[in-house]
Design a protein around this motif. Structure first.
Motif, PDB file in Angstrom:
ATOM      1  N   ALA A  97       0.854  -1.186   0.000  1.00 24.01           N
ATOM      2  CA  ALA A  97       0.000   0.000   0.000  1.00 24.01           C
ATOM      3  C   ALA A  97       0.892   1.239   0.000  1.00 24.01           C
ATOM      4  CB  ALA A  97      -0.900  -0.015   1.238  1.00 24.01           C
ATOM      5  N   PRO A  98       0.449   2.346  -0.554  1.00 21.20           N
ATOM      6  CA  PRO A  98      -0.855   2.556  -1.196  1.00 21.20           C
ATOM      7  C   PRO A  98      -0.828   2.239  -2.695  1.00 21.20           C
ATOM      8  CG  PRO A  98       0.304   4.634  -1.049  1.00 21.20           C
ATOM      9  CD  PRO A  98       1.209   3.592  -0.451  1.00 21.20           C
ATOM     10  N   PHE A  99       0.314   1.773  -3.218  1.00 26.04           N
ATOM     11  CA  PHE A  99       0.438   1.651  -4.666  1.00 26.04           C
ATOM     12  C   PHE A  99      -0.252   0.412  -5.222  1.00 26.04           C
ATOM     13  CE2 PHE A  99       4.093   4.039  -3.095  1.00 26.04           C
ATOM     14  CZ  PHE A  99       3.848   5.247  -3.730  1.00 26.04           C
ATOM     15  N   ASP A 100      -0.730  -0.484  -4.328  1.00 29.91           N
ATOM     16  CA  ASP A 100      -1.477  -1.651  -4.799  1.00 29.91           C
ATOM     17  C   ASP A 100      -2.893  -1.230  -5.202  1.00 29.91           C
ATOM     18  OD1 ASP A 100      -2.270  -1.010  -2.262  1.00 29.91           O
ATOM     19  OD2 ASP A 100      -2.223  -3.064  -1.479  1.00 29.91           O
ATOM     20  N   ASN A 101      -3.257   0.014  -4.947  1.00 28.98           N
ATOM     21  CA  ASN A 101      -4.587   0.525  -5.229  1.00 28.98           C
ATOM     22  C   ASN A 101      -4.603   1.226  -6.601  1.00 28.98           C
ATOM     23  OD1 ASN A 101      -6.860   2.226  -5.353  1.00 28.98           O
ATOM     24  ND2 ASN A 101      -6.995   2.235  -3.104  1.00 28.98           N
ATOM     25  N   THR A 102      -5.440   0.688  -7.509  1.00 22.75           N
ATOM     26  CA  THR A 102      -5.503   1.235  -8.868  1.00 22.75           C
ATOM     27  C   THR A 102      -5.831   2.728  -8.851  1.00 22.75           C
ATOM     28  OG1 THR A 102      -6.220  -0.885  -9.697  1.00 22.75           O
ATOM     29  CG2 THR A 102      -6.613   0.995 -11.116  1.00 22.75           C
ATOM     30  N   GLN A 103      -6.749   3.126  -7.966  1.00 22.96           N
ATOM     31  CA  GLN A 103      -7.148   4.546  -7.943  1.00 22.96           C
ATOM     32  C   GLN A 103      -5.989   5.465  -7.576  1.00 22.96           C
ATOM     33  OE1 GLN A 103     -10.608   4.089  -5.385  1.00 22.96           O
ATOM     34  NE2 GLN A 103     -11.870   5.028  -6.987  1.00 22.96           N
ATOM     35  N   VAL A 104      -5.124   4.980  -6.707  1.00 23.07           N
ATOM     36  CA  VAL A 104      -3.962   5.782  -6.320  1.00 23.07           C
ATOM     37  C   VAL A 104      -3.044   5.966  -7.528  1.00 23.07           C
ATOM     38  CG1 VAL A 104      -1.853   5.791  -4.928  1.00 23.07           C
ATOM     39  CG2 VAL A 104      -4.039   5.173  -3.882  1.00 23.07           C
ATOM     40  N   ARG A 105      -2.838   4.881  -8.295  1.00 23.07           N
ATOM     41  CA  ARG A 105      -1.950   4.976  -9.457  1.00 23.07           C
ATOM     42  C   ARG A 105      -2.574   5.868 -10.530  1.00 23.07           C
ATOM     43  NH1 ARG A 105      -1.729  -0.668  -8.593  1.00 23.07           N
ATOM     44  NH2 ARG A 105      -2.731  -1.098 -10.596  1.00 23.07           N
ATOM     45  N   LEU A 137      -9.638  11.308  -6.822  1.00 26.92           N
ATOM     46  CA  LEU A 137      -9.336   9.878  -6.806  1.00 26.92           C
ATOM     47  C   LEU A 137      -8.615   9.477  -5.518  1.00 26.92           C
ATOM     48  CD1 LEU A 137      -8.337   9.385 -10.511  1.00 26.92           C
ATOM     49  CD2 LEU A 137     -10.059   8.042  -9.301  1.00 26.92           C
ATOM     50  N   LEU A 138      -7.734  10.344  -5.062  1.00 29.34           N
ATOM     51  CA  LEU A 138      -7.022  10.047  -3.816  1.00 29.34           C
ATOM     52  C   LEU A 138      -8.010   9.980  -2.653  1.00 29.34           C
ATOM     53  CD1 LEU A 138      -3.737  12.158  -3.989  1.00 29.34           C
ATOM     54  CD2 LEU A 138      -3.929   9.685  -3.902  1.00 29.34           C
ATOM     55  N   ALA A 139      -8.972  10.904  -2.638  1.00 27.59           N
ATOM     56  CA  ALA A 139      -9.965  10.911  -1.569  1.00 27.59           C
ATOM     57  C   ALA A 139     -10.798   9.630  -1.614  1.00 27.59           C
ATOM     58  CB  ALA A 139     -10.854  12.148  -1.698  1.00 27.59           C
ATOM     59  N   GLU A 140     -11.202   9.257  -2.855  1.00 34.12           N
ATOM     60  CA  GLU A 140     -11.985   8.020  -3.002  1.00 34.12           C
ATOM     61  C   GLU A 140     -11.208   6.803  -2.534  1.00 34.12           C
ATOM     62  OE1 GLU A 140     -13.673   7.288  -6.880  1.00 34.12           O
ATOM     63  OE2 GLU A 140     -14.129   9.435  -7.089  1.00 34.12           O
TER      64      GLU A 140
END
Lengths: 316, 550
Positions: free
Chosen positions: B312-320, B372-375
């Motif tokens: 985390a947090p890069f495993d999250n598609t929305q973060v990328r 997107l970061l907030a989501e």
């Protein structure tokens, strides 16, 4: 004298072993794997392992060091990992190239720095002295690589009278061609050393000309020329020689930058490329060679004292 | 010692005069037999009759070549200096990565994709006078592949595994027929036959020189080896008996000039007449110089920032996705690269077939990034480490580009701390399995080798290619993408493969693995007198059809 020289030469051996050990450890401790660098990011694990084995990199460090040192003593300096050729002939040639550059730079530095220092001293506070001392300050402060690039642009590009880089023009091997290529890098390299030598000569001369024996010489009715030239200069030069000897060490440092700027095929450039490629045999060999020459130059400086300064005797 | 009245200022003036009076250095301007003929257009395929024969091309390279044995090459400078010496079994067409006949006149691939039968060209001789035939080709391939081959120890073959890894056996059918059998179907293999490890070296020369073949190269190519003075020059001369027809120029000389600025000055002073890697700040000026010609071509290069997706947090598609929106890639291309790169939207470079830009794009939008970061649960951003090499092959301006990215991320609340490394150290620390990864984000780039999409998408993004198996540094894993890439590499039909790769590109864009920044443009500058030069996407310079016209 012979005994002194022999002693000094023998005492070099532990120094050089210390140098090689240090270089070996530093290279080994630095992260980065020569096999990985050589094969690039696209190498597979098995080809990396095989290459490490072929290069002997899978052995413990002390085994690698022992093997290397034994071979060096026997005259086998190994094969460059990156350049795929014998290290010794390669670095000897590169060292010779650097020697041309350094010798010319030292000659330029002495032949400009010593007269400038003398003139400044005997005409203290004159216009000449002030101009010389300002130039010294500038010369000492200029970044060497910047000066190199400026010389290239002015003399190579704008005036077009000297080659911009390299050591020989394509297809040429003559001395004149070599000399033309040496001028700009040697001037750039000599600038800092000239400044230091000029300053040192000036202060040393100033000190000597205030000594009683100079006043005596003048009182005896000797010409100004004999007084400064024969009596003052010889004594004033002793500290200058020390400085020149030490300058060779600094020149070696500047030499690396200059060789990069001028793409001059010397030992400095070979070392930089070798370090970036983690080419252990090449870097170790080059540093051993450079360290030996530096130590020998210092020895030569010490011996020169004996001839210049009658107060120094090496016999026991 | 000094005459009274000798002024130091006077001495300085004298020195200056002596320097100025030095006779002009002989600039090796390319000699040409042409007798002032009219300028020809670039499109012409041959020089006007009676002109353009002879002359010398002097190339300013970035660094010293390390070997001239094509099979041992792993860097651009060596590849460029050695290229003219050899022919490979197949050849990449001009300005393309499609293949055409080389030393092999024709080829057949069995229906199961396992057996490649090559018909070799007859009557071709190596520069040492020996014959090229199927035995010579077999010798060359086995020298690289087979550790028990008697001449395997005449070199290190960094690309052998990559190029020949799928080869099961190489057989001579008759003097001019070679049969290569693969262990499993591998669609990009045909292109491997045109790569530098498939360049054929004279077996007699390898036997004669052993390890020193590296600096005594003998091939069949348009240029013959003359000399290599390390650090000074590599000299090649034309092969008058070349089977495709002798080249126009007499000589090609490669000089290593390490400093970008010095290389440029050499070109302008006439010490060289062809240079690589133009500093971005000087590009516009060179293009305006009436004496010079600047040739550009998009290369097979991609520059990106990868994330450690194993955590985390890069495993999250929305973060990328958010990070992709947050970075102003266009500004980096315009202001830092200044025309030396083009904006990238896809991991695949546009010159590689199957490329599509009909995919989701991430145009600069800090607002979207924040949403997107907030989501994703990071309304206030986060902090992370960002690794940057000081320099490196294909890395362009790593520090300046890293700093720009850092500033853009800061604006959306992502606080990353840049750590710089020397290139050798860097590679060692980023090509590691997930358990050893110490980074959060890092810069990387890739230059394609064989012109096949597999060489980019599979190697860099397949879930099976996490280090140490491959180069999916950052540990991207998308099962749908994996299935498509696997199917595409074993399918022989190119139309079908194109469909699969385009589908994969769309999925990758929706689930972005990296901040994809740019594709570097290959740029060379040369004297105006050099005619008909074309860059090739794989990097080396083809001088066999080039001529010099004064």
């Amino acid at each position: 004298m012979t005994r002194y020289v022999t002693q000094r030469v023998i005492s070099l051996i532990p120094v050089l072993i210390g140098v090689t050990l240090l270089v070996f450890l530093v290279m080994q401790l630095a992260p980065g794997d020569p096999a990985q660098i050589m094969l690039g990011p696209k190498a597979t694990e098995s080809s990396l392992a095989q290459l490490r084995h072929e290069l002997g990199l899978d052995q413990p460090i002390y085994v690698q060091y022992g093997r290397w040192l034994t071979r060096v003593v026997q005259g086998d300096w190994g094969r460059s990992i990156q350049l795929k050729r014998e290290v010794l002939p390669f670095i000897l040639e590169r060292f010779r190239n650097s020697a041309y550059l350094m010798v010319l730079a030292v000659l330029l530095a002495c032949s400009a720095g010593i007269p400038a220092g003398i003139i400044s001293a005997i005409r203290q506070y004159s216009l000449d002295d002030r101009v010389a001392m300002i130039l010294v300050l500038v010369g000492f402060s200029i970044p060497i690589f910047w000066l190199g690039i400026m010389l290239q642009i002015i003399f190579g590009l704008k005036l077009g009278i000297l080659p911009v880089s390299g050591m020989q023009s394509p297809g040429q091997t003559g001395m004149l061609d070599l000399l033309k290529h040496l001028i700009l890098p040697a001037v750039a390299l000599a600038t800092g050393a000239t400044a230091i030598i000029a300053r040192m000569t000036r202060s040393s001369m100033l000190e000597v000309v205030r000594q009683d024996y100079i006043r005596t010489a003048r009182a005896k009715g000797l010409t100004e020329r004999t007084t400064t030239g024969r009596h003052a200069l010889k004594n004033a030069l002793i500290p200058v020689i020390t400085i020149v000897g030490l300058q060779v060490g600094y020149l070696l440092g500047g030499d690396i930058l200059i060789e990069i700027v001028f793409s001059y095929p010397g030992i400095g450039l070979a070392m930089v490329n070798g370090i970036l490629a983690r080419d252990f045999p090449l870097v170790q060999g080059a540093i051993l060679l450079v360290a030996s020459s530096y130590v020998l130059i210092n020895l030569a400086v010490d011996i020169t004292y004996a001839y210049i300064d009658p107060r120094i005797h090496y016999e026991q | 010692m000094f005459k009274r009245g000798t002024s130091l200022v006077g001495v300085l003036v004298l020195i200056a005069l002596i320097l100025v009076a030095c006779s002009p250095a002989a600039t090796p301007a390319p000699a040409s037999d042409s007798s002032g003929s009219e300028a020809t257009t670039e499109a012409e395929a041959a020089p006007a009759s009676g002109s353009g024969e002879g002359g010398t091309i002097i190339v300013g390279l970035q660094a010293e070549p390390t070997t001239l044995d094509s099979q041992q090459i792993s860097d651009y400078n060596s590849h460029r200096a050695a290229y003219g010496l050899y022919d490979a079994l197949l050849r990449f067409k001009d300005e393309s990565t499609a293949v055409e006949p080389g030393l092999a006149e024709s080829w057949e691939i069995s229906d199961d994709g396992l057996v490649y039968t090559l018909k070799l060209r007859q009557g071709v001789k190596f520069h040492d006078g020996t014959d090229f035939n199927a035995e010579a080709a077999k010798f060359n391939l086995e020298r690289q592949i087979d550790v028990n081959h008697p001449f395997h120890d005449t070199g290190e073959f960094p690309y052998a595994e990559f190029t020949w890894g799928t080869v099961d056996k190489v057989e001579v059918v008759d003097d001019y027929t070679l049969k290569i059998t693969l262990k499993e179907p591998f669609a990009p293999f045909l292109n491997h036959l045109a790569m530098h490890p498939a360049a054929i070296v004279s077996p007699a020369a390898i036997e004669k020189y052993g390890r020193d073949i590296s600096n005594n190269p003998v091939g069949t190519g348009p240029f013959k080896f003359v000399s290599w003075t390390p650090g000074v020059e590599v000299v090649l001369e034309k092969n008058p008996d070349y089977w495709r027809g002798a080249p126009h120029v007499d000589k090609v000389i490669y000089r290593p000039i390490i400093e970008d600025q010095s290389r440029l000055t050499e070109l302008e002073a006439g010490g060289v007449n062809f240079i690589v890697n133009i500093p971005p700040d000087d590009l516009a000026r060179l293009k305006d110089d009436p004496n010079l010609n600047v040739v550009e071509q998009p290369g097979m290069h991609t520059w990106w920032v990868a994330f450690n997706q194993a955590k985390a947090p890069f495993d999250n598609t929305q973060v990328r996705q958010a990070i992709n929106y947050a970075v102003n890639k266009q500004a980096i291309v315009d202001n830092l690269l200044q025309g030396t790169g083009t904006l990238a939207v896809n991991p695949l470079p546009p010159v590689v077939w199957s490329y599509t830009d009909d995919i989701q794009r991430y145009d600069y939008s800090p607002e979207k990034a924040k949403e997107l970061l907030a989501e994703a649960g990071y309304p206030d951003g986060f902090s992370c480490s960002f690794w940057v090499p000081e320099s490196g092959s294909g890395m362009q301006q790593p520090v300046a580009m890293g700093t720009a990215i850092q500033a853009d991320l800061k604006a959306v609340g992502i606080d990353c701390e840049i750590q710089t490394f020397e290139w050798g150290t860097y590679l060692d620390k980023v090509i590691v399995p997930p358990e050893d990864a110490e980074y959060d984000m890092f810069e990387m780039s890739w230059i394609g080798d064989n012109g096949d999409p597999d060489n980019h998408l599979y190697i860099l993004l397949s879930g099976e290619q996490w280090p140490p198996q491959g180069y999916n540094m950052g540990f991207y894993k998308n099962d749908e993408v994996d299935a498509l890439l696997q199917e595409a590499r074993t399918t022989l039909d190119q139309a079908k493969r194109t469909e699969l790769y385009q589908e994969a590109q769309k999925l990758i864009a929706q689930d972005p693995p990296w901040i994809i920044v740019d594709h570097e443009t290959q740029i060379v500058a040369m004297d105006k007198s050099i005619k008909n030069f074309k860059l090739h996407p794989t990097g080396p310079f083809r001088f066999e059809n080039v001529w010099i016209e004064e």
